[in-house]
Design an enzyme around this catalytic site. Sequence first.
Site, PDB file in Angstrom:
ATOM      1  N   GLY A  10     -20.997  86.517  65.924  1.00 47.40           N
ATOM      2  CA  GLY A  10     -19.968  85.512  66.169  1.00 47.40           C
ATOM      3  C   GLY A  10     -19.167  85.863  67.403  1.00 47.40           C
ATOM      4  N   LEU A  11     -19.327  85.053  68.452  1.00 44.42           N
ATOM      5  CA  LEU A  11     -18.681  85.355  69.733  1.00 44.42           C
ATOM      6  C   LEU A  11     -17.657  84.293  70.109  1.00 44.42           C
ATOM      7  CD1 LEU A  11     -21.761  86.682  71.741  1.00 44.42           C
ATOM      8  CD2 LEU A  11     -19.839  88.014  70.849  1.00 44.42           C
ATOM      9  N   GLY A  15     -14.159  87.232  68.068  1.00 42.60           N
ATOM     10  CA  GLY A  15     -15.376  88.024  68.025  1.00 42.60           C
ATOM     11  C   GLY A  15     -15.692  88.692  69.345  1.00 42.60           C
ATOM     12  N   ARG A  34     -25.280  82.398  66.845  1.00 39.32           N
ATOM     13  CA  ARG A  34     -26.325  81.416  66.559  1.00 39.32           C
ATOM     14  C   ARG A  34     -26.065  80.082  67.242  1.00 39.32           C
ATOM     15  NH1 ARG A  34     -26.905  78.005  62.080  1.00 39.32           N
ATOM     16  NH2 ARG A  34     -25.199  79.073  61.044  1.00 39.32           N
ATOM     17  N   VAL A  79     -16.893  84.757  61.963  1.00 39.72           N
ATOM     18  CA  VAL A  79     -17.117  83.319  61.927  1.00 39.72           C
ATOM     19  C   VAL A  79     -16.026  82.669  61.087  1.00 39.72           C
ATOM     20  CG1 VAL A  79     -19.617  83.583  62.198  1.00 39.72           C
ATOM     21  CG2 VAL A  79     -18.646  83.428  59.891  1.00 39.72           C
ATOM     22  N   SER A 133      -5.288  91.283  62.459  1.00 40.70           N
ATOM     23  CA  SER A 133      -4.117  90.583  62.985  1.00 40.70           C
ATOM     24  C   SER A 133      -3.803  91.038  64.399  1.00 40.70           C
ATOM     25  CB  SER A 133      -2.894  90.828  62.094  1.00 40.70           C
ATOM     26  OG  SER A 133      -1.770  90.125  62.604  1.00 40.70           O
ATOM     27  N   GLY A 135      -4.128  88.361  67.029  1.00 41.29           N
ATOM     28  CA  GLY A 135      -4.552  87.280  67.906  1.00 41.29           C
ATOM     29  C   GLY A 135      -5.533  87.760  68.960  1.00 41.29           C
ATOM     30  N   LYS A 188      -3.756  90.858  54.336  1.00 36.65           N
ATOM     31  CA  LYS A 188      -3.696  90.036  55.558  1.00 36.65           C
ATOM     32  C   LYS A 188      -3.103  88.656  55.246  1.00 36.65           C
ATOM     33  CE  LYS A 188      -4.515  88.536  59.752  1.00 36.65           C
ATOM     34  NZ  LYS A 188      -4.638  87.089  59.693  1.00 36.65           N
ATOM     35  N   HIS A 191       0.559  89.105  54.956  1.00 37.00           N
ATOM     36  CA  HIS A 191       1.059  89.289  56.325  1.00 37.00           C
ATOM     37  C   HIS A 191       1.323  87.928  56.952  1.00 37.00           C
ATOM     38  CE1 HIS A 191       0.241  89.090  60.650  1.00 37.00           C
ATOM     39  NE2 HIS A 191       0.773  90.307  60.755  1.00 37.00           N
ATOM     40  N   ASN A 192       0.372  87.009  56.815  1.00 42.37           N
ATOM     41  CA  ASN A 192       0.527  85.689  57.409  1.00 42.37           C
ATOM     42  C   ASN A 192       1.635  84.888  56.731  1.00 42.37           C
ATOM     43  OD1 ASN A 192      -1.693  86.554  58.852  1.00 42.37           O
ATOM     44  ND2 ASN A 192      -2.816  84.645  58.634  1.00 42.37           N
ATOM     45  N   GLU A 195       4.692  86.098  58.193  1.00 45.30           N
ATOM     46  CA  GLU A 195       4.713  85.539  59.550  1.00 45.30           C
ATOM     47  C   GLU A 195       5.263  84.110  59.543  1.00 45.30           C
ATOM     48  OE1 GLU A 195       1.166  83.913  62.351  1.00 45.30           O
ATOM     49  OE2 GLU A 195       0.950  85.990  61.690  1.00 45.30           O
ATOM     50  N   ARG A 292       6.880  73.532  57.337  1.00 45.83           N
ATOM     51  CA  ARG A 292       5.806  73.036  58.210  1.00 45.83           C
ATOM     52  C   ARG A 292       5.313  71.672  57.727  1.00 45.83           C
ATOM     53  NH1 ARG A 292       2.124  77.897  60.752  1.00 45.83           N
ATOM     54  NH2 ARG A 292       3.827  79.382  61.091  1.00 45.83           N
TER      55      ARG A 292
END
Length: 477
Positions: A10-11, A15, A34, A79, A133, A135, A188, A191-192, A195, A292
Amino acid sequence: MSESKIGVYGLGVMGRNLALNLEEKGNRVSVFNRKTSGEENITEEFLAGDGAGKNFYGAGSVQSFTESLETPRKILIMVKAGKPVDMVIDELLPYLDSGDIITDGGNSNFKDTSRRVEFLKSKKILFVGMGVSGGEEGARYGPSLMPGGNESAWEHIKPIFEPAAARAFDGSPCCAWIGEGGAGHFVKMVHNGIEYADMQLIAESYHFMKNGLQMGAEKMAGQFARWSDGDLSSYLIEITSQILTKKDDDGQPLVDKILDSAGQKGTGKWTSVTALELGVPLPSISQAVFARFTSSLTDLRDKISAGNPGSSIIAYDEKSDLLEWLGDALLASRMVSYAEGFHVIQSASDEFGWKIDLASVAKIWQGGCIIRSELLKLIHTAYSDQPKLEHLLLNRDYAGKVKELQENWRFVVAAAVNHRLPVPNMMAALSQYDSLQTKRLPANLIQAQRDFFGAHTYERIDQPQGKFFHTDWMGKD
């Protein structure tokens, strides 16, 4: 061909930046993506761009990807959370051997991670759910990493991920084993959630200064910069100061041109839902989620606000004092929000048998992650001194600091209410603080009401707990 230490599947933005980070730390990294964008292959595009001249192997198929890795194979999946993770796992399985390790570095739901750990255990594959975490920048230069799952994998992946992580205040890596099952992704997720609360509280302070004190963007930027040098020092405070200095093409503050409708990816909501399932109060973090939702109702707010006076200017002679008090209110509210977050982590750890070290969590959040802040020093000390601490407000130093701030906190919330300035998170945090300080809450009346209309019974303060009573409330004495 030499074998790669780790493979990144996954780029996307995260990634590719993690792949660059891992390679920079001395690892040969195999990469595979992919999906292609038009006629251009994403793997080839990466190797010709950011990855050019570096120690990468670009795989053209899943088979060549897995065959390029040393054993036990170590694969990092980057991904989209949900079904795509399961699809990639199914794609990899035919090419894996017993003892190979799959790490999911996406924002997966911790329940999915727990399920995958058990499923892959039956296939003799080790699975790790790792919260990441920081970004885009954190992934590239040092994120906060929260791995959990099958602990047998840790000895193999620790030497790879620790050097790539950010550094805490004492220089140690912001990467530590969290616990079994979905523990890493749970931490995590929370954590969010913190945040969300942190960002909402900062936004409320900005709104208070802008609409209540009639401060311009440059003055507000200066105030946030000053706060960033003290107890309020944090990444989010720092970037807020920078945001407020950014001008649009017409010379006006860019922030004023941005639609006031905040998006979300679901982790804050998951935190609130999980707290409800665990029976743990989470009013400040949950209120940030609701804020939100409210912000997204732009058309409805236009209709309801039409003809209403809106906020009024605060006529206060000593505005410098009020700004100092606003900083105290922001810090106190943040402290309560963080305490909520750590309380829900502790509760989940007890519920699921994860044995999470909260001092370790506070340390690995000190660098790389979005909520990194000075406050985490105090939290780390509290849990280091009292590993079995039930709640941060039971720590003398932490509770004492909030107590010092509460008078100015109350003044700011009252001023906001009186001038129609919405501060839902500050109010939620203050109400939670007051509730936790109240030895006897009015829930006795609620229990009487429940018994009246539904015969749900109640306990008495003058009788042993566990003994229940019912009253015929309509009957005669």
